[in-house]
Design an enzyme around this catalytic site. Structure first.
Site, PDB file in Angstrom:
ATOM      1  N   GLU A 102       0.849  -1.196   0.000  1.00  0.00           N
ATOM      2  CA  GLU A 102       0.000   0.000   0.000  1.00  0.00           C
ATOM      3  C   GLU A 102       0.887   1.251   0.000  1.00  0.00           C
ATOM      4  O   GLU A 102       1.987   1.232   0.545  1.00  0.00           O
ATOM      5  CB  GLU A 102      -0.898  -0.062   1.252  1.00  0.00           C
ATOM      6  CG  GLU A 102      -1.805   1.105   1.497  1.00  0.00           C
ATOM      7  CD  GLU A 102      -2.896   1.300   0.462  1.00  0.00           C
ATOM      8  OE1 GLU A 102      -2.571   1.377  -0.726  1.00  0.00           O
ATOM      9  OE2 GLU A 102      -4.067   1.420   0.863  1.00  0.00           O
ATOM     10  N   ASP A 103       0.411   2.318  -0.622  1.00  0.00           N
ATOM     11  CA  ASP A 103       1.183   3.557  -0.610  1.00  0.00           C
ATOM     12  C   ASP A 103       1.096   4.256   0.742  1.00  0.00           C
ATOM     13  O   ASP A 103       2.092   4.694   1.302  1.00  0.00           O
ATOM     14  CB  ASP A 103       0.717   4.502  -1.742  1.00  0.00           C
ATOM     15  CG  ASP A 103      -0.795   4.716  -1.754  1.00  0.00           C
ATOM     16  OD1 ASP A 103      -1.510   4.070  -0.953  1.00  0.00           O
ATOM     17  OD2 ASP A 103      -1.272   5.520  -2.576  1.00  0.00           O
ATOM     18  N   ASP A 106      -4.092   5.559   6.131  1.00  0.00           N
ATOM     19  CA  ASP A 106      -4.648   6.762   6.749  1.00  0.00           C
ATOM     20  C   ASP A 106      -5.611   6.316   7.855  1.00  0.00           C
ATOM     21  O   ASP A 106      -5.188   6.083   8.983  1.00  0.00           O
ATOM     22  CB  ASP A 106      -5.326   7.550   5.613  1.00  0.00           C
ATOM     23  CG  ASP A 106      -5.937   8.860   6.007  1.00  0.00           C
ATOM     24  OD1 ASP A 106      -5.210   9.840   6.129  1.00  0.00           O
ATOM     25  OD2 ASP A 106      -7.163   8.905   6.164  1.00  0.00           O
ATOM     26  N   PHE A 155      -2.170  16.055   4.025  1.00  0.00           N
ATOM     27  CA  PHE A 155      -2.325  15.426   2.709  1.00  0.00           C
ATOM     28  C   PHE A 155      -1.015  15.502   1.939  1.00  0.00           C
ATOM     29  O   PHE A 155      -0.367  16.554   1.882  1.00  0.00           O
ATOM     30  CB  PHE A 155      -3.449  16.126   1.950  1.00  0.00           C
ATOM     31  CG  PHE A 155      -3.872  15.376   0.733  1.00  0.00           C
ATOM     32  CD1 PHE A 155      -4.695  14.253   0.830  1.00  0.00           C
ATOM     33  CD2 PHE A 155      -3.444  15.771  -0.527  1.00  0.00           C
ATOM     34  CE1 PHE A 155      -5.072  13.549  -0.296  1.00  0.00           C
ATOM     35  CE2 PHE A 155      -3.827  15.074  -1.664  1.00  0.00           C
ATOM     36  CZ  PHE A 155      -4.646  13.963  -1.548  1.00  0.00           C
TER      37      PHE A 155
HETATM   38  P1  5GP Z   1      -7.483   4.631   4.393  1.00  0.00           P
HETATM   39  O1  5GP Z   1      -8.483   3.571   4.026  1.00  0.00           O
HETATM   40  O2  5GP Z   1      -6.324   4.074   5.207  1.00  0.00           O
HETATM   41  O3  5GP Z   1      -8.155   5.788   5.072  1.00  0.00           O
HETATM   42  O4  5GP Z   1      -6.947   5.266   3.077  1.00  0.00           O
HETATM   43  C1  5GP Z   1      -6.014   4.690   2.290  1.00  0.00           C
HETATM   44  C2  5GP Z   1      -6.027   5.317   0.932  1.00  0.00           C
HETATM   45  O5  5GP Z   1      -6.383   6.710   1.000  1.00  0.00           O
HETATM   46  C3  5GP Z   1      -4.671   5.293   0.315  1.00  0.00           C
HETATM   47  O6  5GP Z   1      -4.480   4.150  -0.477  1.00  0.00           O
HETATM   48  C4  5GP Z   1      -4.666   6.540  -0.542  1.00  0.00           C
HETATM   49  O7  5GP Z   1      -5.220   6.245  -1.803  1.00  0.00           O
HETATM   50  C5  5GP Z   1      -5.590   7.486   0.150  1.00  0.00           C
HETATM   51  N1  5GP Z   1      -4.874   8.493   0.971  1.00  0.00           N
HETATM   52  C6  5GP Z   1      -4.835   8.583   2.319  1.00  0.00           C
HETATM   53  N2  5GP Z   1      -4.108   9.643   2.717  1.00  0.00           N
HETATM   54  C7  5GP Z   1      -3.656  10.230   1.591  1.00  0.00           C
HETATM   55  C8  5GP Z   1      -2.804  11.374   1.347  1.00  0.00           C
HETATM   56  O8  5GP Z   1      -2.299  12.089   2.230  1.00  0.00           O
HETATM   57  N3  5GP Z   1      -2.559  11.632   0.044  1.00  0.00           N
HETATM   58  C9  5GP Z   1      -3.062  10.896  -0.989  1.00  0.00           C
HETATM   59  N4  5GP Z   1      -2.740  11.267  -2.214  1.00  0.00           N
HETATM   60  N5  5GP Z   1      -3.866   9.835  -0.796  1.00  0.00           N
HETATM   61  C10 5GP Z   1      -4.146   9.498   0.488  1.00  0.00           C
END
Ligand code: 5GP
Length: 179
Positions: A102-103, A106, A155
């Protein structure tokens, strides 16, 4: 400072290409040691993790396979909390040692959902490798075995990460500039 503009927002340099590659090399070495006698299957989460997944594989020196899934929970700069599977897995992962790539984690909801879905397919093991983690945003218990950087709740774009489709092509990672 070399600011960049993506759509209507300004971003400032946050993690350099060198720092990113150093972290990936550290993760690749750890994975190579932990999976010395195994053939892990990397599952990259599209779209954001395509660049990290590519560089990570180059730093792993055990036999390995790679495939991709596409999950989506983000809309612009907000996590929607609802995780949609857009491209699903074609491979049989029963008995495989899976590493989800995963990148950024969050809220953790995307990884939690992916772990539940993939876990039901009876892999031998599943671990998470995430380049970035925002610990202050986590909304669930998540064991992230391999992580590059813990970052604040701001972000970020670049190195595969987008803001409404743009910004993925930068080699460095940028953080939203304070107004
Ligand atoms: P989660 O389900 O953990 O809330 O979100 C994961 C996904 O949200 C990541 O794969 C990514 O696509 C997106 N995401 C979360 N934070 C960021 C951020 O700071 N920048 C970007 N570009 N995408 C984010």
């Amino acid at each position: 400072m070399n600011y960049i503009t993506v759509h209507d927002k300004t971003f400032q340099p946050f993690l350099s290409e060198g720092e990113i590659q150093e972290a990936i090399s550290r993760i690749g070495t750890a994975i190579s040691n932990d999976y010395a006698d195994k053939t892990p299957l990397f599952i990259g989460v599209l779209n954001g993790a395509f660049m990290f997944c590519s560089d990570l594989l180059k730093s792993v020196d055990v036999p390995c396979e790679v495939t991709f899934v596409r999950l989506s929970s983000y809309n612009g700069m907000e996590s929607t909390g609802e995780v949609r599977s857009v491209v699903s897995l074609q491979e049989d992962i029963a008995g495989r040692d899976v590493i989800l790539v995963e990148d950024i984690v969050d809220t953790g909801l995307t990884m939690q959902k992916a772990l539940a879905n993939l876990g039901a397919l009876n892999p031998s093991s599943i671990e998470i490798a995430s380049l970035l983690v925002k610990p202050d945003c986590l909304q669930c218990e998540l064991d992230i075995k391999y992580k590059g950087f813990e970052i604040p709740e701001k972000f970020v774009v670049g190195y595969g990460l987008d803001y409404d489709g743009l910004g993925r092509n930068f080699k460095d990672i940028y953080q939203l500039k304070q107004e």
